[in-house]
Design a protein around this motif. Structure first.
Motif: not given
Ligand SMILES: [Zn+2]
Length: 72
Positions: A3, A18-21, A23, A25
Protein backbone atom coordinates in the motif's frame (compact mmCIF):
# COMPACT_ATOMS: atom_id res chain seq x y z
CA UNK A 1 0.33 -5.59 1.47
CA UNK A 2 1.78 -3.16 -1.01
CA UNK A 3 0.00 0.00 0.00
CA UNK A 4 3.00 2.29 -0.41
CA UNK A 5 3.09 2.23 -4.20
CA UNK A 6 3.70 5.67 -5.68
CA UNK A 7 3.38 6.23 -9.41
CA UNK A 8 3.90 9.24 -11.60
CA UNK A 9 0.83 10.72 -13.19
CA UNK A 10 1.28 9.97 -16.91
CA UNK A 11 0.11 13.48 -17.71
CA UNK A 12 1.72 15.87 -15.22
CA UNK A 13 4.29 13.53 -13.59
CA UNK A 14 2.99 14.33 -10.13
CA UNK A 15 3.33 11.51 -7.61
CA UNK A 16 0.18 9.43 -7.38
CA UNK A 17 -0.26 7.13 -4.42
CA UNK A 18 -1.92 3.84 -5.22
CA UNK A 19 -4.60 4.31 -2.59
CA UNK A 20 -8.27 5.12 -2.37
CA UNK A 21 -7.23 8.78 -2.08
CA UNK A 22 -6.51 8.73 -5.82
CA UNK A 23 -9.61 7.27 -7.44
CA UNK A 24 -8.33 8.36 -10.86
CA UNK A 25 -5.02 6.50 -10.55
CA UNK A 26 -2.73 6.13 -12.31
CA UNK A 27 -3.73 9.73 -12.92
CA UNK A 28 -3.57 12.32 -10.19
CA UNK A 29 -6.95 13.80 -11.08
CA UNK A 30 -9.92 13.51 -13.39
CA UNK A 31 -8.45 16.37 -15.41
CA UNK A 32 -5.30 14.44 -16.24
CA UNK A 33 -7.36 11.36 -16.99
CA UNK A 34 -9.35 13.34 -19.54
CA UNK A 35 -6.18 14.83 -21.01
CA UNK A 36 -4.84 11.33 -21.55
CA UNK A 37 -8.12 10.28 -23.09
CA UNK A 38 -7.63 13.16 -25.54
CA UNK A 39 -4.27 11.66 -26.46
CA UNK A 40 -5.99 8.37 -27.11
CA UNK A 41 -8.47 10.12 -29.40
CA UNK A 42 -5.53 11.57 -31.32
CA UNK A 43 -3.98 8.12 -31.59
CA UNK A 44 -7.24 6.85 -33.03
CA UNK A 45 -7.20 9.69 -35.53
CA UNK A 46 -3.75 8.54 -36.59
CA UNK A 47 -4.92 5.01 -37.40
CA UNK A 48 -6.70 6.01 -40.64
CA UNK A 49 -3.44 7.68 -41.69
CA UNK A 50 -1.60 4.46 -40.99
CA UNK A 51 -4.17 2.57 -43.05
CA UNK A 52 -3.66 5.06 -45.86
CA UNK A 53 0.09 4.41 -45.71
CA UNK A 54 -0.60 0.69 -45.98
CA UNK A 55 -2.90 1.36 -48.93
CA UNK A 56 -0.09 3.38 -50.51
CA UNK A 57 2.24 0.42 -50.15
CA UNK A 58 -0.39 -1.80 -51.73
CA UNK A 59 -0.73 0.71 -54.56
CA UNK A 60 3.06 0.74 -54.94
CA UNK A 61 2.95 -3.01 -55.35
CA UNK A 62 0.27 -2.66 -58.00
CA UNK A 63 2.39 0.02 -59.67
CA UNK A 64 5.33 -2.36 -59.88
CA UNK A 65 3.10 -4.97 -61.43
CA UNK A 66 1.92 -2.42 -63.99
CA UNK A 67 5.55 -1.61 -64.80
CA UNK A 68 6.31 -5.28 -65.38
CA UNK A 69 3.32 -5.47 -67.67
CA UNK A 70 4.62 -2.38 -69.54
CA UNK A 71 8.09 -3.93 -69.91
CA UNK A 72 6.56 -7.15 -71.03
ZN1 LIG B 1 -1.73 14.64 -13.26
Amino acid sequence: MTDNIVLQCPECKKPVHWTEKFPHRPFCSARCKHLDFGDWANEENRIPGRTLAQDEQALDGLGDQDKEVDNY
